[in-house]
Design a protein around this motif. Structure first.
Motif: not given
Length: 336
Positions: A212-218, A223-228
């Motif tokens: 959501s931090n990535l989505q909320n600031f477009n 930026w590509r998450p690769t693991s969690y």
């Protein structure tokens, strides 16, 4: 018959030329790799606790030696980058080094002329370098991982990160297409297996970056998450990411601690699998830095900047979370 011979000769000549071109290209690519990379490690505000252990020296900033050793173990040397400098200082230094590491720690991002201000200069200069075709990598660990996203978000009054408490060793939950990432595409399958199935990544953070931090600031397109991973309250946080265009990478956990931090109460992962698997990250970053050809004028100038000019202090015996530290520049401001 003569025509057949001529055609055969012509084909062989063409193939020979193509092979020569291929060999030449490989040779040029090999020569362009930097076999003596030097990486800048950003210092940060001295902790209130350690400042009290050195009241007369009144050190302003420090670097945990584990980050320096982690870089050195991957075949590079380190130049400390000091906080509290103007932009020209960072521009000139970055023309001489081959990449920058933003280490983890425990400082705030709103302190004037501190870790975050220095990182912002470095981040923006690195963008300028890369936009001009000058390949310049950045790597963030834990606090540095969070700061890179905050910088990409515009560093507003509300920091773009989330509360997220994780104080344990975890496996990585890989994204479905993680093998297409630059960080993981060449990692041996046995190391991927360890990272995915064993508690080998050392987490020690009270904030994190969520999708959501990535989505909320477009930011999701850049930026590509690769693991969690999942924190102590079962919140799913991003464990590794990379920029889709720039050579910028980061991990929320601490790869350096498995080999170089030894405080018993922290229970860091020290198994042989943990040590081997955590080599993946700095080995990768240093390999990226080898693609940069910046350098100092000569060995004399180089030697003046290297971390070897500063003594590593055994701080673990003083109760610090860090086994050893380097200290810099008395100036009087400390982090509480």
């Amino acid at each position: 018959m003569n025509m057949k011979r001529f055609l055969l000769f012509l084909i062989c000549s063409i193939l020979s030329c193509e092979c020569a071109v291929i060999v030449k290209d490989v040779s040029v690519a090999y020569q362009e790799l930097n076999e003596r990379p030097i990486i800048g490690v950003l210092s940060q505000e001295q902790s209130f606790y350690l400042h009290g252990k050195f009241p007369e020296e009144n050190y302003t900033s420090y670097i945990a030696a584990s980050y320096v050793k982690d870089v050195e173990k991957s075949g590079a040397r380190v130049v400390p980058i000091l906080i509290g400098k103007d932009r020209k200082y960072y521009e000139e230094l970055m023309k001489k080094i081959n990449g920058v590491l933003f280490p983890g720690g425990a400082t705030f991002f709103n302190q004037s002329n501190g870790y975050a201000d220095a990182a912002q200069h470095i981040y923006e200069i690195a963008q300028e370098f890369n936009d001009a075709g000058d390949y310049f990598p950045i790597f963030g660990t834990c606090l540095g991982f969070q700061l890179i996203i905050i910088l990409a978000s515009g560093r507003g009054t509300v920091e773009n990160r989330s509360t997220c408490r994780s104080y344990t060793n975890l496996p990585l939950i890989f994204d479905s297409d993680f093998r297409n990432s630059k960080m993981f595409r060449d990692v041996p399958e046995n190391m991927i297996h360890v990272l995915a199935n064993e508690n080998v990544t050392v987490n020690y953070h009270r904030y994190c970056i969520l999708e959501s931090n990535l989505q909320n600031f477009n930011l999701i397109n850049d930026w590509r998450p690769t693991s969690y991973g999942y924190d102590d309250n079962h919140i799913k946080f991003i464990a590794t990411y990379e920029h889709r265009r720039y050579p910028f990478y980061a991990v929320q956990f601490h790869p350096e601690k498995s080999s170089f931090e030894w405080k018993l109460s922290k229970n860091y992962a020290h198994s042989i699998n943990a040590v081997k698997a955590n080599r993946v990250f700095m080995d990768f970053f240093v390999s990226e830095c080898r693609r940069n050809t910046h350098g100092f004028q000569d060995a004399n100038e180089e030697n003046k900047y290297l971390i070897y000019n500063y003594p590593a202090v055994f701080t673990g015996v003083l109760g610090s979370a860090f086994h050893e530290c380097y200290f810099f520049e008395p100036r009087g401001t400390v982090s509480k």
